[in-house]
Design a protein around this motif. Structure first.
Motif, PDB file in Angstrom:
ATOM      1  N   TYR A   1      -3.302   3.194   0.471  1.00 24.11           N
ATOM      2  CA  TYR A   1      -3.368   2.574   1.791  1.00 24.11           C
ATOM      3  C   TYR A   1      -4.105   3.454   2.791  1.00 24.11           C
ATOM      4  O   TYR A   1      -4.813   2.950   3.675  1.00 24.11           O
ATOM      5  CB  TYR A   1      -1.975   2.243   2.290  1.00 24.11           C
ATOM      6  CG  TYR A   1      -1.357   1.039   1.618  1.00 24.11           C
ATOM      7  CD1 TYR A   1      -2.102  -0.118   1.429  1.00 24.11           C
ATOM      8  CD2 TYR A   1      -0.046   1.056   1.172  1.00 24.11           C
ATOM      9  CE1 TYR A   1      -1.559  -1.229   0.812  1.00 24.11           C
ATOM     10  CE2 TYR A   1       0.511  -0.049   0.550  1.00 24.11           C
ATOM     11  CZ  TYR A   1      -0.250  -1.185   0.373  1.00 24.11           C
ATOM     12  OH  TYR A   1       0.287  -2.282  -0.243  1.00 24.11           O
TER      13      TYR A   1
ATOM     14  N   GLU B   1       6.032  -4.752   0.674  1.00 27.56           N
ATOM     15  CA  GLU B   1       6.263  -4.530  -0.758  1.00 27.56           C
ATOM     16  C   GLU B   1       7.742  -4.260  -1.025  1.00 27.56           C
ATOM     17  O   GLU B   1       8.320  -4.759  -1.998  1.00 27.56           O
ATOM     18  CB  GLU B   1       5.437  -3.337  -1.247  1.00 27.56           C
ATOM     19  CG  GLU B   1       3.947  -3.577  -1.313  1.00 27.56           C
ATOM     20  CD  GLU B   1       3.209  -2.368  -1.862  1.00 27.56           C
ATOM     21  OE1 GLU B   1       3.869  -1.387  -2.269  1.00 27.56           O
ATOM     22  OE2 GLU B   1       1.967  -2.404  -1.896  1.00 27.56           O
ATOM     23  N   ARG B   2       8.335  -3.457  -0.147  1.00 25.77           N
ATOM     24  CA  ARG B   2       9.741  -3.101  -0.341  1.00 25.77           C
ATOM     25  C   ARG B   2      10.642  -4.335  -0.306  1.00 25.77           C
ATOM     26  O   ARG B   2      11.639  -4.418  -1.031  1.00 25.77           O
ATOM     27  CB  ARG B   2      10.176  -2.093   0.722  1.00 25.77           C
ATOM     28  CG  ARG B   2      11.454  -1.328   0.366  1.00 25.77           C
ATOM     29  CD  ARG B   2      11.907  -0.442   1.517  1.00 25.77           C
ATOM     30  NE  ARG B   2      10.857   0.440   1.973  1.00 25.77           N
ATOM     31  CZ  ARG B   2      10.549   1.604   1.403  1.00 25.77           C
ATOM     32  NH1 ARG B   2      11.211   1.984   0.327  1.00 25.77           N
ATOM     33  NH2 ARG B   2       9.593   2.367   1.892  1.00 25.77           N
ATOM     34  N   LYS B   3      10.300  -5.299   0.544  1.00 29.14           N
ATOM     35  CA  LYS B   3      11.088  -6.529   0.631  1.00 29.14           C
ATOM     36  C   LYS B   3      11.027  -7.304  -0.688  1.00 29.14           C
ATOM     37  O   LYS B   3      12.020  -7.901  -1.121  1.00 29.14           O
ATOM     38  CB  LYS B   3      10.591  -7.402   1.781  1.00 29.14           C
ATOM     39  CG  LYS B   3      10.978  -6.872   3.153  1.00 29.14           C
ATOM     40  CD  LYS B   3      10.465  -7.768   4.268  1.00 29.14           C
ATOM     41  CE  LYS B   3      10.862  -7.216   5.641  1.00 29.14           C
ATOM     42  NZ  LYS B   3      10.350  -8.051   6.752  1.00 29.14           N
ATOM     43  N   VAL B   4       9.853  -7.296  -1.321  1.00 29.95           N
ATOM     44  CA  VAL B   4       9.725  -7.948  -2.630  1.00 29.95           C
ATOM     45  C   VAL B   4      10.607  -7.246  -3.650  1.00 29.95           C
ATOM     46  O   VAL B   4      11.321  -7.895  -4.438  1.00 29.95           O
ATOM     47  CB  VAL B   4       8.250  -7.940  -3.101  1.00 29.95           C
ATOM     48  CG1 VAL B   4       8.150  -8.457  -4.534  1.00 29.95           C
ATOM     49  CG2 VAL B   4       7.387  -8.770  -2.163  1.00 29.95           C
ATOM     50  N   ILE B   5      10.585  -5.916  -3.639  1.00 29.69           N
ATOM     51  CA  ILE B   5      11.408  -5.147  -4.573  1.00 29.69           C
ATOM     52  C   ILE B   5      12.893  -5.406  -4.314  1.00 29.69           C
ATOM     53  O   ILE B   5      13.683  -5.568  -5.257  1.00 29.69           O
ATOM     54  CB  ILE B   5      11.099  -3.633  -4.458  1.00 29.69           C
ATOM     55  CG1 ILE B   5       9.650  -3.351  -4.864  1.00 29.69           C
ATOM     56  CG2 ILE B   5      12.054  -2.819  -5.319  1.00 29.69           C
ATOM     57  CD1 ILE B   5       9.287  -3.757  -6.277  1.00 29.69           C
TER      58      ILE B   5
ATOM     59  N   LYS C   1       2.650  -2.626   5.536  1.00 35.69           N
ATOM     60  CA  LYS C   1       2.274  -3.033   4.175  1.00 35.69           C
ATOM     61  C   LYS C   1       3.318  -2.586   3.154  1.00 35.69           C
ATOM     62  O   LYS C   1       3.702  -3.347   2.256  1.00 35.69           O
ATOM     63  CB  LYS C   1       0.903  -2.445   3.815  1.00 35.69           C
ATOM     64  CG  LYS C   1      -0.255  -3.087   4.551  1.00 35.69           C
ATOM     65  CD  LYS C   1      -1.575  -2.432   4.179  1.00 35.69           C
ATOM     66  CE  LYS C   1      -2.752  -3.094   4.906  1.00 35.69           C
ATOM     67  NZ  LYS C   1      -4.042  -2.455   4.563  1.00 35.69           N
ATOM     68  N   ILE C   2       3.750  -1.343   3.294  1.00 33.81           N
ATOM     69  CA  ILE C   2       4.741  -0.818   2.346  1.00 33.81           C
ATOM     70  C   ILE C   2       6.076  -1.525   2.520  1.00 33.81           C
ATOM     71  O   ILE C   2       6.781  -1.810   1.544  1.00 33.81           O
ATOM     72  CB  ILE C   2       4.883   0.708   2.513  1.00 33.81           C
ATOM     73  CG1 ILE C   2       3.609   1.392   2.000  1.00 33.81           C
ATOM     74  CG2 ILE C   2       6.109   1.243   1.767  1.00 33.81           C
ATOM     75  CD1 ILE C   2       3.568   2.885   2.191  1.00 33.81           C
TER      76      ILE C   2
ATOM     77  N   THR D   1       7.319   7.591   4.330  1.00 35.71           N
ATOM     78  CA  THR D   1       6.508   7.137   3.202  1.00 35.71           C
ATOM     79  C   THR D   1       5.665   8.275   2.640  1.00 35.71           C
ATOM     80  O   THR D   1       5.418   8.335   1.434  1.00 35.71           O
ATOM     81  CB  THR D   1       5.585   5.969   3.612  1.00 35.71           C
ATOM     82  OG1 THR D   1       4.690   6.401   4.645  1.00 35.71           O
ATOM     83  CG2 THR D   1       6.379   4.784   4.099  1.00 35.71           C
TER      84      THR D   1
ATOM     85  N   TRP E   1       7.662   0.530  -9.362  1.00 31.73           N
ATOM     86  CA  TRP E   1       7.171   0.527  -7.986  1.00 31.73           C
ATOM     87  C   TRP E   1       7.447   1.828  -7.265  1.00 31.73           C
ATOM     88  O   TRP E   1       8.509   2.434  -7.410  1.00 31.73           O
ATOM     89  CB  TRP E   1       7.810  -0.609  -7.188  1.00 31.73           C
ATOM     90  CG  TRP E   1       7.319  -0.657  -5.762  1.00 31.73           C
ATOM     91  CD1 TRP E   1       6.145  -1.184  -5.320  1.00 31.73           C
ATOM     92  CD2 TRP E   1       7.977  -0.139  -4.600  1.00 31.73           C
ATOM     93  NE1 TRP E   1       6.026  -1.026  -3.967  1.00 31.73           N
ATOM     94  CE2 TRP E   1       7.138  -0.394  -3.487  1.00 31.73           C
ATOM     95  CE3 TRP E   1       9.196   0.519  -4.395  1.00 31.73           C
ATOM     96  CZ2 TRP E   1       7.481  -0.023  -2.192  1.00 31.73           C
ATOM     97  CZ3 TRP E   1       9.535   0.892  -3.108  1.00 31.73           C
ATOM     98  CH2 TRP E   1       8.685   0.622  -2.022  1.00 31.73           C
TER      99      TRP E   1
ATOM    100  N   PRO F   1       6.009   3.558  -3.197  1.00 33.75           N
ATOM    101  CA  PRO F   1       5.078   3.373  -2.077  1.00 33.75           C
ATOM    102  C   PRO F   1       3.761   4.111  -2.332  1.00 33.75           C
ATOM    103  O   PRO F   1       3.757   5.330  -2.477  1.00 33.75           O
ATOM    104  CB  PRO F   1       5.830   3.987  -0.892  1.00 33.75           C
ATOM    105  CG  PRO F   1       7.265   3.982  -1.300  1.00 33.75           C
ATOM    106  CD  PRO F   1       7.259   4.182  -2.782  1.00 33.75           C
ATOM    107  N   ASP F   2       2.662   3.375  -2.417  1.00 38.19           N
ATOM    108  CA  ASP F   2       1.365   3.984  -2.719  1.00 38.19           C
ATOM    109  C   ASP F   2       0.639   4.312  -1.419  1.00 38.19           C
ATOM    110  O   ASP F   2      -0.358   3.684  -1.056  1.00 38.19           O
ATOM    111  CB  ASP F   2       0.546   3.018  -3.585  1.00 38.19           C
ATOM    112  CG  ASP F   2      -0.694   3.686  -4.156  1.00 38.19           C
ATOM    113  OD1 ASP F   2      -0.916   4.885  -3.881  1.00 38.19           O
ATOM    114  OD2 ASP F   2      -1.446   3.004  -4.869  1.00 38.19           O
TER     115      ASP F   2
END
Length: 335
Positions: free
Chosen positions: A123, A307-311, A303-304, A256, A116, A118-119
């Motif tokens: 975005y 995602e970070r929370k999932v990671i 959005k990022i 980011t 992972w 940050p993309d």
């Protein structure tokens, strides 16, 4: 087979590292390593043995045995005297199966974590389409994409410097140097504490909440962090550029953008080829990033962050299952 590293070394850090080899391989191993094979697989499961050698108790035992020795050496006598619990073979197999199940979950989580990043580029493209659909009058203005700006237009770079003693008097402070920031993840530690009278000459960057630290020296090119919950008495190394966002950019969005390959590539190109390739303040000021409106910046940040929370949850899961593995091994030892 189990490889044990190191049978002889000048560093205690390497003593006792182990690796399990599942299949026969046509390789040689170094003179500072040893190979361990079980004599009877009907009595001792080799993976069970590996799990015990990979346990902290083996590590503590080794440190005790080599304490005070200049050339650290694990001879066969030291290894033969280490004792492990030996339950029946079927119990050993159950323990191995349970731990391997946990390890598969850990490996899967780590694979996602490592992959992972940050993309922000993706975005930015998605948000441009959304923004133009909402604001068709901007089609011509944004025909080439979001406007591009230099760092110097959106943030102050190294805005303040001072001797920490002049700032805080004689006291203990948090000193953030390169070792405080994990390369590529943005994780930052505030554990490095020094007294102002002992502060190194590099401890000069004044930092505030929401400042961004950007390493300007290789090989720590990807060491950067957004400062949140900053201890009151803190100072950063001059090995960082301090970025303080202006009103036209959200600090989290700027942060980011630094993760993007485009920004890293710009920094790499600007670096020299000496022993310590680096970029200076002017180089940082001339780095270029896209600058959408503030509301778009915030959507990208949200959005990022999701995602970070999932990671982060996966990182917690890794810790949970590592603790489960430890408990299984400890239970074998009667703990």
């Amino acid at each position: 087979m189990i490889f044990l590293s190191v049978s002889a070394s000048g560093s205690k850090e390497h003593i006792g590292k182990v690796a399990f080899v599942d299949n026969d391989i046509d390789y040689y191993f170094g003179g500072f390593m040893g190979a361990i094979r079980t004599l009877n697989n009907e009595i001792l499961n080799s993976k069970y043995l590996f799990l015990n050698l990979n346990n902290s108790k083996f590590n503590v035992y080794l440190r005790t045995q080599i304490s005070g020795v200049n050339i650290n050496n694990l001879n066969s006598k030291i290894l033969y005297e280490f004792q492990i619990p030996l339950p029946p073979l079927e119990v050993q197999q159950e323990i191995v199966a349970e731990i391997e199940g946990y390890q598969k979950l850990i490996d899967g989580c780590r694979q996602v974590i490592d992959a992972w990043k940050p993309d922000v580029e993706t975005y930015l493209e998605e948000e441009l389409k959304t923004y133009l659909a909402e604001h068709p009058e901007k089609q011509e203005e944004l025909a080439e994409g979001w406007p591009m700006v230099r760092f110097g237009e959106v943030c102050k770079i190294n805005p303040e410097s001072a001797d920490p003693y002049d700032l805080f008097g004689e006291s203990e402070i948090v000193y953030i140097d390169i070792s405080s920031v994990e390369n590529g993840t943005g994780k930052i530690s505030f554990e490095n504490k020094i007294w102002t009278k002992n502060a190194p000459s590099r401890a000069r960057r004044i930092i505030k909440e929401n400042d961004i630290l950007l390493s300007t020296v290789r090989p720590n090119l990807k060491a950067f962090a957004l400062l949140k919950e900053l201890p009151k008495k803190s100072i950063a190394s001059t090995g960082f550029a301090v970025l303080r966002s202006k009103e036209n950019i959200i600090p989290e969005y700027l942060y980011t953008c630094i993760f993007s390959e485009t920004t890293v590539k710009q920094m790499t190109i600007k670096m020299g080829k000496g022993a310590y390739p680096s970029i200076n303040t002017n180089d940082v000021a001339n780095l270029i990033i896209p600058l959408p409106p503030l509301e778009v910046q915030q959507r990208i940040v949200d959005k990022i962050e999701a995602e970070r929370k999932v990671i982060d949850s996966l990182r917690e899961m890794v810790k949970t299952y590592e603790e489960k593995i430890k408990r299984v091994i400890d239970s074998v030892w009667g703990e």
